[in-house]
Design a protein around this motif. Structure first.
Motif, PDB file in Angstrom:
ATOM      1  N   MET A 107       0.821  -1.190   0.000  1.00 57.17           N
ATOM      2  CA  MET A 107       0.000   0.000   0.000  1.00 57.17           C
ATOM      3  C   MET A 107       0.876   1.270   0.000  1.00 57.17           C
ATOM      4  N   LEU A 108       1.980   1.189   0.712  1.00 55.99           N
ATOM      5  CA  LEU A 108       2.892   2.325   0.769  1.00 55.99           C
ATOM      6  C   LEU A 108       3.472   2.629  -0.615  1.00 55.99           C
ATOM      7  N   PHE A 109       3.816   1.587  -1.379  1.00 55.19           N
ATOM      8  CA  PHE A 109       4.371   1.785  -2.721  1.00 55.19           C
ATOM      9  C   PHE A 109       3.349   2.443  -3.647  1.00 55.19           C
ATOM     10  N   VAL A 110       2.099   2.051  -3.550  1.00 56.72           N
ATOM     11  CA  VAL A 110       1.034   2.646  -4.369  1.00 56.72           C
ATOM     12  C   VAL A 110       0.906   4.127  -4.026  1.00 56.72           C
ATOM     13  N   LEU A 111       0.931   4.453  -2.751  1.00 58.05           N
ATOM     14  CA  LEU A 111       0.836   5.838  -2.316  1.00 58.05           C
ATOM     15  C   LEU A 111       2.017   6.669  -2.830  1.00 58.05           C
ATOM     16  N   LEU A 112       3.219   6.136  -2.739  1.00 58.31           N
ATOM     17  CA  LEU A 112       4.394   6.845  -3.248  1.00 58.31           C
ATOM     18  C   LEU A 112       4.333   7.049  -4.755  1.00 58.31           C
ATOM     19  N   ASP A 113       3.924   6.027  -5.481  1.00 56.52           N
ATOM     20  CA  ASP A 113       3.834   6.127  -6.928  1.00 56.52           C
ATOM     21  C   ASP A 113       2.771   7.147  -7.332  1.00 56.52           C
TER      22      ASP A 113
END
Length: 151
Positions: A1-7
């Motif tokens: 979920m963190l990667f989606v938010l960063l992207d």
């Protein structure tokens, strides 16, 4: 979920930056005069340089310059239903009252992090492609600059 938010944050930041750069270039370009631009410079190259300067490094060099397009249009008569006429190739294309349109076309933003949808598929590393544009009427001027090569 963190990667989606960063992207997602990376995409929003990049797109907002390029949209702002295009808007600043249009606002500046519609009011420039020949004396403000300087000797040997023309309007099209100047506004492309403004987009690159305000693009925070996203549109650097000749590769970044290739994404930037500047077009000039003759607006239709009031009440007419016809489309604006593209006058970008004419030396009078930047005449007062014409429309200046600046676009960053099909900019390909590489992903910040690959997107993983499930463990059975390979990560998605496809770039996010978008277009940003802005337009406005060129202001009246006693000394309009040369148009340069458009788009």
């Amino acid at each position: 979920m963190l990667f989606v938010l960063l992207d997602f944050a990376w995409i929003v930041f990049a797109q907002a930056t390029i949209v702002r750069a295009v808007r600043v270039a249009v606002r500046t370009g519609i009011t420039l005069t020949a004396s403000q631009i300087g000797t040997g410079a023309c309007l099209t190259d100047t506004v492309k340089g403004i987009v690159q300067q305000d693009g925070l490094g996203f549109l650097t060099g000749t590769a970044g310059l290739a994404y930037i397009k500047v077009n000039y249009f003759l607006p239709p008569a009031p009440g007419a239903t016809t489309a604006a006429t593209n006058v970008s190739t004419l030396s009078s294309g930047n005449a007062p009252g014409n429309i200046m349109q600046i676009s960053v076309v099909n900019y390909s933003l590489p992903v910040f992090l690959p997107r993983i949808f499930n463990w059975k598929q390979a990560p998605d590393s496809s770039a996010f492609v978008f277009t940003a544009s802005a337009a406005d009427l060129i202001e009246p001027s006693s000394s309009p600059p040369c148009i340069g090569t458009a788009p």
